[in-house]
Each structure stands twice: as structure tokens, then as C-alpha cells.
Design a protein around this motif. Structure first.
Motif, mmCIF file in Angstrom:
data_model
loop_
_atom_site.group_PDB
_atom_site.id
_atom_site.type_symbol
_atom_site.label_atom_id
_atom_site.label_comp_id
_atom_site.label_asym_id
_atom_site.label_seq_id
_atom_site.Cartn_x
_atom_site.Cartn_y
_atom_site.Cartn_z
ATOM 1 N N ALA A 77 0.815 -1.221 0.000
ATOM 2 C CA ALA A 77 0.000 0.000 0.000
ATOM 3 C C ALA A 77 0.845 1.265 0.000
ATOM 4 C CB ALA A 77 -0.946 -0.006 1.197
ATOM 5 N N THR A 78 2.083 1.189 0.460
ATOM 6 C CA THR A 78 2.951 2.377 0.482
ATOM 7 C C THR A 78 3.528 2.709 -0.887
ATOM 8 O OG1 THR A 78 5.015 1.182 0.980
ATOM 9 C CG2 THR A 78 3.658 1.871 2.870
ATOM 10 N N THR A 79 3.607 1.724 -1.764
ATOM 11 C CA THR A 79 4.350 1.912 -3.013
ATOM 12 C C THR A 79 3.745 2.986 -3.907
ATOM 13 O OG1 THR A 79 3.189 0.071 -4.103
ATOM 14 C CG2 THR A 79 5.287 -0.431 -2.986
ATOM 15 N N ASP A 80 2.437 3.012 -4.029
ATOM 16 C CA ASP A 80 1.813 4.007 -4.900
ATOM 17 C C ASP A 80 2.023 5.412 -4.356
ATOM 18 O OD1 ASP A 80 0.309 4.429 -7.339
ATOM 19 O OD2 ASP A 80 -1.333 5.094 -6.051
ATOM 20 N N GLU A 81 1.906 5.569 -3.053
ATOM 21 C CA GLU A 81 2.103 6.895 -2.448
ATOM 22 C C GLU A 81 3.539 7.381 -2.620
ATOM 23 O OE1 GLU A 81 0.049 8.007 1.259
ATOM 24 O OE2 GLU A 81 -0.595 5.898 1.298
ATOM 25 N N ILE A 82 4.493 6.483 -2.482
ATOM 26 C CA ILE A 82 5.899 6.856 -2.658
ATOM 27 C C ILE A 82 6.150 7.280 -4.104
ATOM 28 C CG2 ILE A 82 8.277 5.995 -2.657
ATOM 29 C CD1 ILE A 82 7.367 4.119 -0.309
ATOM 30 N N ALA A 83 5.704 6.460 -5.054
ATOM 31 C CA ALA A 83 5.927 6.770 -6.463
ATOM 32 C C ALA A 83 5.212 8.065 -6.860
ATOM 33 C CB ALA A 83 5.449 5.609 -7.337
ATOM 34 N N GLU A 84 3.990 8.240 -6.392
ATOM 35 C CA GLU A 84 3.257 9.463 -6.735
ATOM 36 C C GLU A 84 3.887 10.698 -6.113
ATOM 37 O OE1 GLU A 84 -0.932 8.903 -6.019
ATOM 38 O OE2 GLU A 84 -1.111 7.532 -7.734
ATOM 39 N N ARG A 85 4.500 10.557 -4.948
ATOM 40 C CA ARG A 85 5.192 11.697 -4.339
ATOM 41 C C ARG A 85 6.367 12.108 -5.216
ATOM 42 N NH1 ARG A 85 4.329 16.186 -2.561
ATOM 43 N NH2 ARG A 85 6.289 17.138 -2.002
ATOM 44 N N VAL A 86 7.103 11.145 -5.722
ATOM 45 C CA VAL A 86 8.224 11.449 -6.620
ATOM 46 C C VAL A 86 7.721 12.197 -7.847
ATOM 47 C CG1 VAL A 86 10.004 10.423 -8.113
ATOM 48 C CG2 VAL A 86 9.664 9.549 -5.792
ATOM 49 N N ARG A 87 6.623 11.733 -8.415
ATOM 50 C CA ARG A 87 6.061 12.395 -9.602
ATOM 51 C C ARG A 87 5.533 13.785 -9.281
ATOM 52 N NH1 ARG A 87 6.974 13.091 -13.194
ATOM 53 N NH2 ARG A 87 5.061 13.044 -14.419
ATOM 54 N N LYS A 88 4.937 13.969 -8.116
ATOM 55 C CA LYS A 88 4.396 15.282 -7.741
ATOM 56 C C LYS A 88 5.470 16.358 -7.703
ATOM 57 C CE LYS A 88 0.729 13.498 -4.792
ATOM 58 N NZ LYS A 88 0.308 13.332 -3.382
ATOM 59 N N ILE A 89 6.685 15.959 -7.336
ATOM 60 C CA ILE A 89 7.756 16.961 -7.260
ATOM 61 C C ILE A 89 8.532 17.068 -8.571
ATOM 62 C CG2 ILE A 89 7.945 16.787 -4.748
ATOM 63 C CD1 ILE A 89 10.578 15.191 -5.203
ATOM 64 N N GLY A 90 8.134 16.282 -9.571
ATOM 65 C CA GLY A 90 8.774 16.393 -10.876
ATOM 66 C C GLY A 90 9.846 15.372 -11.157
ATOM 67 N N GLY A 91 9.970 14.381 -10.305
ATOM 68 C CA GLY A 91 10.959 13.337 -10.535
ATOM 69 C C GLY A 91 10.381 12.185 -11.335
ATOM 70 N N ALA A 92 11.246 11.305 -11.761
ATOM 71 C CA ALA A 92 10.841 10.078 -12.436
ATOM 72 C C ALA A 92 11.021 8.934 -11.450
ATOM 73 C CB ALA A 92 11.677 9.851 -13.685
ATOM 74 N N THR A 93 10.220 7.914 -11.606
ATOM 75 C CA THR A 93 10.286 6.808 -10.669
ATOM 76 C C THR A 93 10.523 5.480 -11.383
ATOM 77 O OG1 THR A 93 9.250 5.949 -8.665
ATOM 78 C CG2 THR A 93 7.781 6.428 -10.517
ATOM 79 N N LEU A 94 10.443 4.409 -10.646
ATOM 80 C CA LEU A 94 10.760 3.084 -11.167
ATOM 81 C C LEU A 94 9.903 2.722 -12.372
ATOM 82 C CD1 LEU A 94 10.986 1.133 -7.800
ATOM 83 C CD2 LEU A 94 12.819 2.277 -9.048
ATOM 84 N N ARG A 95 10.512 1.961 -13.275
ATOM 85 C CA ARG A 95 9.807 1.581 -14.497
ATOM 86 C C ARG A 95 9.764 0.073 -14.738
ATOM 87 N NH1 ARG A 95 8.945 6.314 -17.306
ATOM 88 N NH2 ARG A 95 10.380 8.003 -16.831
ATOM 89 N N SER A 96 10.522 -0.708 -13.950
ATOM 90 C CA SER A 96 10.572 -2.146 -14.232
ATOM 91 C C SER A 96 11.125 -2.925 -13.036
ATOM 92 C CB SER A 96 11.460 -2.405 -15.448
ATOM 93 O OG SER A 96 12.811 -2.092 -15.137
ATOM 94 N N ILE A 97 10.974 -4.242 -13.126
ATOM 95 C CA ILE A 97 11.566 -5.138 -12.130
ATOM 96 C C ILE A 97 13.092 -4.997 -12.161
ATOM 97 C CG2 ILE A 97 11.893 -7.566 -11.473
ATOM 98 C CD1 ILE A 97 9.076 -6.559 -10.878
ATOM 99 N N GLY A 98 13.641 -4.845 -13.349
ATOM 100 C CA GLY A 98 15.086 -4.653 -13.476
ATOM 101 C C GLY A 98 15.557 -3.398 -12.764
ATOM 102 N N HIS A 99 14.772 -2.325 -12.867
ATOM 103 C CA HIS A 99 15.097 -1.069 -12.189
ATOM 104 C C HIS A 99 15.068 -1.275 -10.676
ATOM 105 C CE1 HIS A 99 14.438 3.594 -12.376
ATOM 106 N NE2 HIS A 99 15.517 3.263 -11.696
ATOM 107 N N ILE A 100 14.068 -2.016 -10.207
ATOM 108 C CA ILE A 100 13.980 -2.331 -8.773
ATOM 109 C C ILE A 100 15.238 -3.066 -8.332
ATOM 110 C CG2 ILE A 100 12.786 -3.782 -7.064
ATOM 111 C CD1 ILE A 100 10.164 -3.131 -8.650
ATOM 112 N N SER A 101 15.635 -4.082 -9.092
ATOM 113 C CA SER A 101 16.798 -4.895 -8.690
ATOM 114 C C SER A 101 18.088 -4.085 -8.645
ATOM 115 C CB SER A 101 16.944 -6.120 -9.585
ATOM 116 O OG SER A 101 17.349 -5.756 -10.877
#
Length: 179
Positions: A77-101
Motif C-alpha cells: 500500500a505504500t508503493t503508490d504513495e511513494i511513487a506518486e510523491r516522486v512524480r508530484k515533485i517532478g521526478g521520475a520513478t521506477l519503471r521495471s523489475i530490473g530497475h527495482i533490482s
């Protein structure tokens, strides 16, 4: 006002994302980088918690199975809020399982069998590590006056500390006060 930039598929590179913010570009970059590590760790911790939920066994099976299911849902449940916070400030966030790893600091556990107490202790230590990473990201957010990110992190730190506490208590032997 910026003109919209169109994506040219021949270039295979998307244009920079432009989200209005009063934070400096340096702040956006550093906060986004810190939050993306937390996001990668959240996905890694979610999957490890689910792995242990699926494979736990022993005399406390039902209690541990339910605990790990509850905790994995809270982490996810935290993941969407974290990613959306990054986007709200103008950053880019994770795009794949490879990026996560590439970004995760939480070690995977692919062992065919892990005793239940060891599962709980490993997850306890992973949650403690996530709290440490969140505190470091909080310092970065404070440095760049990003109170919304700091506030979000405060709530997530509290949730991760609660998970740590539950895992600690559930993994103790009777009369054991060891950390």
C-alpha cells in the motif's frame, strides 16, 4: 509556459517530465533518488514478505501466515504513495523489475526452506533497514524544505517500526528479551 514536447519513437528516449514545483532541481533529483531506493526496497520487502507468507510452516503457521499477509499488504500500500510523491515533485520513478533490482538494498531470499523464526527475524531486520533508509531520505527532504515528503516518510517510518515490533515479539522465545 513550456511547449509540450512530443515523444519521437525513433529516438527511443522519452522527453524529460515537466511537473511544476517550487523545489530546486537539485532537491528534486536528490529527493527522487532517495525515494526511489525506498520504493525499490518496498517492492523487495513486499515480495520477500509474501514469499515467507506462502512458505511459512510449523506450530504457529496460522498466526505467522496471517501476520505476514497483513504486513505484505501494508507494505504494498505504500508503493503508490511513494511513487506518486516522486512524480508530484517532478521526478521520475521506477519503471521495471530490473530497475527495482538495481536500486534495492534488501537482499532476496531464495532458499528452499527457512525456519519460521528465521523468517521473522530476517523480516524484522529488513524493516529496520528500511526505517534507516527512510530516516536518511527524511533528512534530505528536510534539507530541501520538502515537508510533504518528510510528512509521508514520518507515517511510513511509524508503520515500519510497528512491523518491526510485531516481528520481534512474534519471533521471541518464551522469556527471551534478546534483540
Amino acid at each position: 509556459m513550456n511547449k509540450p514536447v512530443k515523444f519521437d519513437p525513433k529516438q527511443k528516449v522519452a522527453p524529460a517530465l515537466d511537473t511544476p514545483t517550487d523545489l530546486s532541481q537539485e532537491g528534486v533529483d536528490k529527493i527522487s533518488a532517495a525515494m526511489n531506493v525506498i520504493l525499490a526496497d518496498s517492492f523487495a520487502l513486499y515480495l520477500k514478505t509474501k514469499n515467507f507468507h506462502w512458505h511459512v510452516s510449523g506450530p504457529h503457521f496460522r498466526d505467522y501466515h496471517l501476520l505476514l499477509d497483513e504486513q505484505s499488504a501494508a507494505i504494498l500500500a505504500t508503493t503508490d504513495e511513494i511513487a506518486e510523491r516522486v512524480r508530484k515533485i517532478g521526478g521520475a520513478t521506477l519503471r521495471s523489475i530490473g530497475h527495482i533490482s538495481k536500486l534495492q538494498t534488501i537482499d532476496d531470499n531464495d532458499e528452499p526452506f527457512v525456519p519460521a523464526r528465521d523468517m521473522l527475524r530476517e523480516l524484522m531486520n529488513d524493516n529496520k533497514a528500511v526505517v534507516k533508509t527512510m530516516r536518511e531520505a527524511h533528512e534530505i527532504a528536510d534539507k530541501y524544505n520538502d515537508s510533504a515528503t518528510a510528512s509521508l516518510l514520518e507515517n511510513f517510518i511509524d508503520e515500519a517500526e510497528k512491523r518491526t515490533w510485531f516481528l520481534f515479539e512474534a519471533s521471541r522465545d518464551a522469556g527471551d528479551n534478546a534483540r
